[in-house]
Write a protein that holds these residues in place. Structure first.
Motif, PDB file in Angstrom:
ATOM      1  N   LEU A  61       0.816  -1.220   0.000  1.00 57.81           N
ATOM      2  CA  LEU A  61       0.000   0.000   0.000  1.00 57.81           C
ATOM      3  C   LEU A  61       0.849   1.270   0.000  1.00 57.81           C
ATOM      4  CD1 LEU A  61      -2.741  -1.108   2.571  1.00 57.81           C
ATOM      5  CD2 LEU A  61      -2.836  -1.230   0.081  1.00 57.81           C
ATOM      6  N   GLY A  62       2.012   1.197  -0.639  1.00 52.49           N
ATOM      7  CA  GLY A  62       2.866   2.376  -0.752  1.00 52.49           C
ATOM      8  C   GLY A  62       3.812   2.591   0.399  1.00 52.49           C
ATOM      9  N   TYR A  63       3.747   1.737   1.437  1.00 53.94           N
ATOM     10  CA  TYR A  63       4.642   1.872   2.586  1.00 53.94           C
ATOM     11  C   TYR A  63       5.643   0.723   2.564  1.00 53.94           C
ATOM     12  CZ  TYR A  63       0.557   4.592   4.060  1.00 53.94           C
ATOM     13  OH  TYR A  63      -0.491   5.459   4.094  1.00 53.94           O
ATOM     14  N   ASP A  64       6.923   1.052   2.665  1.00 49.47           N
ATOM     15  CA  ASP A  64       7.962   0.022   2.664  1.00 49.47           C
ATOM     16  C   ASP A  64       8.421  -0.335   4.070  1.00 49.47           C
ATOM     17  OD1 ASP A  64       7.795   0.079  -0.040  1.00 49.47           O
ATOM     18  OD2 ASP A  64       9.936   0.367  -0.396  1.00 49.47           O
ATOM     19  N   TYR A  65       8.532   0.680   4.928  1.00 44.28           N
ATOM     20  CA  TYR A  65       9.107   0.483   6.260  1.00 44.28           C
ATOM     21  C   TYR A  65       8.057   0.781   7.328  1.00 44.28           C
ATOM     22  CZ  TYR A  65      13.288   0.758   3.403  1.00 44.28           C
ATOM     23  OH  TYR A  65      14.224   0.552   2.418  1.00 44.28           O
ATOM     24  N   HIS A  66       7.953  -0.147   8.271  1.00 47.70           N
ATOM     25  CA  HIS A  66       6.985  -0.005   9.351  1.00 47.70           C
ATOM     26  C   HIS A  66       7.749  -0.028  10.672  1.00 47.70           C
ATOM     27  CE1 HIS A  66       3.587  -0.933   6.572  1.00 47.70           C
ATOM     28  NE2 HIS A  66       4.569  -1.563   5.930  1.00 47.70           N
ATOM     29  N   HIS A  95       2.560   3.065  15.504  1.00 50.60           N
ATOM     30  CA  HIS A  95       2.950   2.538  14.208  1.00 50.60           C
ATOM     31  C   HIS A  95       3.244   3.694  13.251  1.00 50.60           C
ATOM     32  CE1 HIS A  95       1.622   0.118  10.393  1.00 50.60           C
ATOM     33  NE2 HIS A  95       2.916   0.357  10.414  1.00 50.60           N
ATOM     34  N   TYR A  96       4.494   3.765  12.802  1.00 48.73           N
ATOM     35  CA  TYR A  96       4.911   4.817  11.881  1.00 48.73           C
ATOM     36  C   TYR A  96       5.213   4.192  10.527  1.00 48.73           C
ATOM     37  CZ  TYR A  96       5.712   6.910  16.461  1.00 48.73           C
ATOM     38  OH  TYR A  96       5.553   7.338  17.756  1.00 48.73           O
ATOM     39  N   ARG A  97       4.594   4.725   9.479  1.00 47.97           N
ATOM     40  CA  ARG A  97       4.769   4.189   8.127  1.00 47.97           C
ATOM     41  C   ARG A  97       5.677   5.107   7.315  1.00 47.97           C
ATOM     42  NH1 ARG A  97      -0.909   4.157   9.070  1.00 47.97           N
ATOM     43  NH2 ARG A  97      -1.773   2.068   9.397  1.00 47.97           N
ATOM     44  N   PHE A  98       6.669   4.492   6.663  1.00 45.76           N
ATOM     45  CA  PHE A  98       7.613   5.248   5.838  1.00 45.76           C
ATOM     46  C   PHE A  98       7.579   4.696   4.412  1.00 45.76           C
ATOM     47  CE2 PHE A  98       9.163   5.794  10.110  1.00 45.76           C
ATOM     48  CZ  PHE A  98       9.661   7.089  10.151  1.00 45.76           C
ATOM     49  N   ASP A 101      11.449   6.157   0.074  1.00 45.23           N
ATOM     50  CA  ASP A 101      12.453   7.220   0.184  1.00 45.23           C
ATOM     51  C   ASP A 101      12.565   7.742   1.613  1.00 45.23           C
ATOM     52  OD1 ASP A 101      10.056   8.520   0.363  1.00 45.23           O
ATOM     53  OD2 ASP A 101      10.476  10.008  -1.183  1.00 45.23           O
ATOM     54  N   TYR A 102      12.081   6.957   2.585  1.00 42.25           N
ATOM     55  CA  TYR A 102      12.195   7.249   4.016  1.00 42.25           C
ATOM     56  C   TYR A 102      11.369   8.453   4.459  1.00 42.25           C
ATOM     57  CZ  TYR A 102      16.288   4.397   2.967  1.00 42.25           C
ATOM     58  OH  TYR A 102      17.122   3.413   2.497  1.00 42.25           O
ATOM     59  N   THR A 103      10.291   8.733   3.743  1.00 46.92           N
ATOM     60  CA  THR A 103       9.403   9.823   4.133  1.00 46.92           C
ATOM     61  C   THR A 103       8.329   9.294   5.073  1.00 46.92           C
ATOM     62  OG1 THR A 103       9.724  10.962   2.024  1.00 46.92           O
ATOM     63  CG2 THR A 103       7.778  11.574   3.311  1.00 46.92           C
ATOM     64  N   LEU A 104       8.160   9.955   6.209  1.00 47.39           N
ATOM     65  CA  LEU A 104       7.121   9.570   7.162  1.00 47.39           C
ATOM     66  C   LEU A 104       5.757   9.935   6.587  1.00 47.39           C
ATOM     67  CD1 LEU A 104       6.185   8.555   9.941  1.00 47.39           C
ATOM     68  CD2 LEU A 104       6.553  10.883  10.810  1.00 47.39           C
ATOM     69  N   SER A 105       4.917   8.929   6.353  1.00 49.65           N
ATOM     70  CA  SER A 105       3.626   9.163   5.711  1.00 49.65           C
ATOM     71  C   SER A 105       2.484   9.254   6.712  1.00 49.65           C
ATOM     72  CB  SER A 105       3.315   8.050   4.704  1.00 49.65           C
ATOM     73  OG  SER A 105       4.227   8.089   3.640  1.00 49.65           O
TER      74      SER A 105
END
Length: 233
Positions: A61-66, A95-98, A101-105
């Motif tokens: 869903l567009g998030y790579d890093y959780h 829960h922080y979704r990145f 490109d490591y942008t906090l979404s």
């Protein structure tokens, strides 16, 4: 008369393994460095002293890093679903979704739930302050083999010890692991009963193996019994 490995093993589980984080040098600490980098990008009001966090690589869903922090647990249970032959875990925390490109979404305080694909264990752990423990009914030892090469078998885990996230970074096969091969009795049992019986009821296969073995013994000794009976006449 019967080899000791004729019957099915009831305490071991073999499962395919897929390393989603193989492009990271986890052993050298690349996952920890990325966790610190992402944590530093959080607003100051989100940060806490002695914060327990886990960093998961799971592009969806567009998030790579959780990044899940503020976890009030001692360790993480890795549960096994015998019906789908997959693994899952859930964590309650911030829960922080990145993005890639490591942008906090986005950020939310909720349960993070992960379920691996059917019939596999997917390693998604880049970093974790918490240890892991396997929760599998009626299984003592767990063996992982490569999803793309079943001859490549990794070291085993058990359901009593705690493990770190680095323990799941498996790249080399182990020469010390003996792969359990289904014998003829067990293969026939699977053909008769199917191969979808849950692990907690795997004793049904063992019972079937014994019955098949007894049937074979009966067939083998029946001519001898007939000959003896004729001789007594």
């Amino acid at each position: 008369m019967i080899p000791k490995n004729v019957f099915a093993s009831g305490s071991d589980l073999y499962s395919p393994y897929y390393n989603k984080v193989e492009n990271f040098d986890i052993i050298s600490g690349e996952g920890e460095s990325l966790k610190n980098f992402l944590y530093d990008k959080l607003p100051e009001e989100y940060k806490k002293e002695s914060d327990s966090c886990i960093l998961i690589y799971n592009p969806s869903l567009g998030y790579d890093y959780h990044l899940i922090c503020d976890i009030s647990r001692d360790y993480i249970d890795l549960n096994y679903n015998s019906t789908n032959s997959n693994f899952s875990f859930s964590l309650k925390g911030s829960h922080y979704r990145f993005t890639s490109d490591y942008t906090l979404s986005s950020s939310v305080y909720t349960f993070y739930i992960f379920v691996s694909s059917k019939n596999s264990f997917e390693n998604v752990f880049l970093y974790s302050d918490l240890s892991f423990k396997f929760d599998i009914n009626a299984v003592s030892n767990l063996f992982f083999y490569d999803l793309n090469d079943s001859s490549k078998v990794y070291d085993h885990f058990n359901t009593t010890d705690l493990y770190t996230y680095k323990d799941f970074y498996l790249t080399e096969s182990s020469d010390d692991v003996v792969v359990f091969q289904d014998n003829d009795f067990h293969s026939i049992s699977k053909l008769i009963l199917g191969d979808s019986i849950p692990e907690e009821f795997s004793f049904v296969y063992t019972i079937s193996d014994y019955l098949l073995c007894l049937l074979l013994v009966g067939i083998l000794i029946s001519p001898i019994a007939i000959i003896i009976k004729i001789m007594r006449w």
